[in-house]
Write a protein that holds these residues in place. Structure first.
Motif, mmCIF file in Angstrom:
data_model
loop_
_atom_site.group_PDB
_atom_site.id
_atom_site.type_symbol
_atom_site.label_atom_id
_atom_site.label_comp_id
_atom_site.label_asym_id
_atom_site.label_seq_id
_atom_site.Cartn_x
_atom_site.Cartn_y
_atom_site.Cartn_z
ATOM 1 N N HIS A 69 -52.124 -25.082 6.770
ATOM 2 C CA HIS A 69 -52.943 -26.236 7.149
ATOM 3 C C HIS A 69 -52.286 -27.544 6.693
ATOM 4 O O HIS A 69 -52.250 -28.547 7.440
ATOM 5 N N GLU A 70 -51.760 -27.540 5.462
ATOM 6 C CA GLU A 70 -51.112 -28.748 4.959
ATOM 7 C C GLU A 70 -49.869 -29.090 5.769
ATOM 8 O O GLU A 70 -49.628 -30.260 6.105
ATOM 9 N N ARG A 71 -49.082 -28.073 6.083
ATOM 10 C CA ARG A 71 -47.886 -28.332 6.877
ATOM 11 C C ARG A 71 -48.244 -28.808 8.281
ATOM 12 O O ARG A 71 -47.579 -29.696 8.839
ATOM 13 N N ALA A 72 -49.293 -28.244 8.834
ATOM 14 C CA ALA A 72 -49.717 -28.688 10.160
ATOM 15 C C ALA A 72 -50.204 -30.138 10.113
ATOM 16 O O ALA A 72 -49.936 -30.931 11.030
ATOM 17 N N ARG A 73 -50.899 -30.506 9.033
ATOM 18 C CA ARG A 73 -51.365 -31.885 8.905
ATOM 19 C C ARG A 73 -50.172 -32.843 8.779
ATOM 20 O O ARG A 73 -50.156 -33.934 9.374
ATOM 21 N N GLU A 74 -49.148 -32.443 8.008
ATOM 22 C CA GLU A 74 -47.967 -33.278 7.870
ATOM 23 C C GLU A 74 -47.265 -33.454 9.225
ATOM 24 O O GLU A 74 -46.842 -34.566 9.581
ATOM 25 N N ARG A 75 -47.141 -32.350 9.968
ATOM 26 C CA ARG A 75 -46.502 -32.460 11.278
ATOM 27 C C ARG A 75 -47.319 -33.340 12.214
ATOM 28 O O ARG A 75 -46.771 -34.110 13.014
ATOM 29 N N LEU A 76 -48.663 -33.230 12.126
ATOM 30 C CA LEU A 76 -49.517 -34.042 12.984
ATOM 31 C C LEU A 76 -49.394 -35.526 12.640
ATOM 32 O O LEU A 76 -49.330 -36.390 13.524
ATOM 33 N N THR A 77 -49.317 -35.832 11.319
ATOM 34 C CA THR A 77 -49.166 -37.229 10.906
ATOM 35 C C THR A 77 -47.840 -37.799 11.396
ATOM 36 O O THR A 77 -47.776 -38.947 11.888
ATOM 37 N N ALA A 78 -46.790 -36.998 11.274
ATOM 38 C CA ALA A 78 -45.492 -37.468 11.754
ATOM 39 C C ALA A 78 -45.492 -37.653 13.271
ATOM 40 O O ALA A 78 -44.884 -38.598 13.797
#
Length: 500
Positions: free
Chosen positions: A314-323
């Motif tokens: 979930h955290e990695r997906a959030r980081e990718r979404l922010t980028a």
């Protein structure tokens, strides 16, 4: 005594021809059965209870269940027989080459003039003979493939029902239940059996096959795992688990089997045939089920790991979404051209509706000028006149029907006048050859046989060469008819000539 034919010595049997009773001879002749009975009674009285040690040879089991064999050593052989009742009490299966100690009585068999021992009890002659029998049976079953690794079945990880084949009164079942309770409580079904002594092997084999015969829908649940267990003891005590019926039952069982017979140093053939060997019954319980606490800890650890993995994902997906959001254009920038175009189209639509409404008003004004009541009344009069002109009147229809009836009557009279059969009612006839109309004399002569069709019936006629000749002569001669004779008379004369 003088050697003369008239004198005879009763004690000198030489030269006698017939057997006779002699004075002073108190030994009467015995029959074969009598002497056999005397020998049998003497031998049985003298050797009524003996114990012999020897090697089995010529072992044979009769269809009646009796066993016949020979016992031998390096110098002598004696026949032996063991009745069916004694065979059923044997603790092992006799074979050739096994050294045994037998107990019984010596007797004779008059039918063959032989002596033999009637065996009442048979035992192996020491541990060496027992191990020899063990190795022979092991080699035999191994040659049949009962101990192959490919036959082994994997044990279930978490059996819901465990079947136990052991004695219900020993410490084995208590150890198994206690260990299962400590590790992972599981439902246990006990099949009580004897684990040593007479009939123990058959009971163990029946228990294994009984568990295997339980179906999925039976009242007793089918076990997922079997444990065949017994405490420690000597090789004689454990011999029931070396019997062939037990080994074959274990090898044929479709349920995975754990063999836990004796202590760790004890080895039976049941261990070779089972899917897994346990050194002790307690170890069998440990192999059968996992530790419940360890299993729960493992499940908890797996749950924590799954949670960490989910949070990390979930955290990695959030980081990718922010980028990705940083790279995407703003919503205002995307909608600005569309908003401007929408405003432009709305303005154009407003102007277009106004122009359309103005044009419609002009068209309505032009059309309303032509819609005057006087013009409509004139148009109505003209259309009424046209309707009267095309309206159907009865007199026109009757006139058309009369004309059609007159024309039909005229055509019917013409058809009757052209009917080829109508002249037949006036005396005429049609000359036919089959379905062909004969219209000339030459055609009639060529046909030979013709049919004359009159109004009431048909008449057949043959035209012979003589008639043809007469017809030719009549034709060449002057007819002699008077001038002005009618055609009907000429035609009648021709017909008379035809039938003359």
């Amino acid at each position: 005594m003088p050697d003369t034919p008239s004198q005879y010595d009763p004690f000198d049997p030489s030269g006698r021809l017939l057997a006779e009773d002699v004075a002073g001879d108190n030994a009467p002749a015995l029959s074969i059965s009598e002497i056999s009975a005397l020998l049998k009674r003497t031998v049985e009285d003298r050797f009524g209870h003996v114990k012999l040690r020897g090697e089995i040879s010529g072992f044979k089991r009769a269809a009646s269940g009796h066993v016949y064999l020979c016992l031998k050593d390096e110098n002598a052989v004696i026949d032996g027989v063991m009745w069916k009742t004694g065979v059923q009490r044997l603790a092992f299966r006799p074979e050739d080459g096994i050294e045994v100690v037998v107990t019984g009585k010596i007797t004779t068999y008059p039918g063959r003039s032989k002596y033999q021992i009637v065996i009442e009890r048979m035992e192996l002659a020491g541990e060496g003979a027992l191990m020899q029998l063990f190795e022979r049976l092991k080699q035999k079953l191994a040659a049949e493939g009962l101990f192959e690794t490919a036959r082994k079945k994997p044990l279930p990880y978490m059996p819901r029902v465990i079947g136990v084949v052991t004695s219900p009164t020993g410490a084995v079942i208590r150890d198994i239940l206690h260990r299962l309770e400590d590790r992972c409580p599981t439902r246990v079904i006990l099949w009580p059996v004897l684990v040593q002594g007479e009939g123990a092997a058959l009971q163990v084999a029946r228990a294994i096959r009984g568990f295997d015969a339980i179906g999925p829908g039976d009242a007793i649940p089918r076990p997922d795992l079997l444990i065949v267990a017994r405490g420690g003891g000597s090789i004689e005590d454990l011999w029931a688990f070396n019997e062939e019926p037990v080994i074959r039952a274990v090898a044929d069982c479709r349920i995975p089997v754990i063999s836990a017979v004796g202590h760790e140093t004890d080895t039976t053939l049941c261990d070779y045939a089972a899917d897994v060997r346990a050194p002790t019954p307690t170890a069998a319980a440990e192999i059968a089920v996992p530790v419940r606490a360890e299993l729960m800890a493992a499940v908890t650890e797996l749950g924590l790991r799954a949670g960490r993995c989910a949070r990390r994902y979930h955290e990695r997906a959030r980081e990718r979404l922010t980028a990705q959001v940083r790279l995407m254009p703003r919503l205002e920038d995307l909608l600005q051209p569309q908003r401007q175009r929408t405003d432009d189209l709305a303005e154009r639509l407003r102007r277009g509706l106004s122009h359309r409404l103005s044009d419609a008003r002009h068209d309505l004004a032009d059309a309303s000028g032509a819609l005057r009541p006087a013009l409509l009344s004139q148009r109505l009069v003209r259309e009424s006149a046209r309707l009267d002109a095309v309206r159907l009147r009865p007199e026109l229809l009757r006139r058309r029907l009369d004309d059609s009836a007159t024309a039909f009557d005229r055509m019917w009279r013409l058809a009757l006048s052209l009917d080829p059969k109508r002249p037949l009612s006036k005396g005429y006839a049609l000359v036919m050859h089959g379905d062909t109309l004969v219209s000339t004399a030459a055609a009639a002569c060529a046909a030979g046989h013709v049919t004359l069709k009159f109004a009431d019936a048909d008449v057949g006629a043959d035209i012979s060469p003589t008639l043809e000749k007469q017809a030719g002569t009549a034709t060449s001669r002057p007819s002699g008819k008077r001038p002005g004779a009618s055609k009907n008379e000429d035609s009648a004369r021709r017909q008379q000539d035809l039938f003359s």
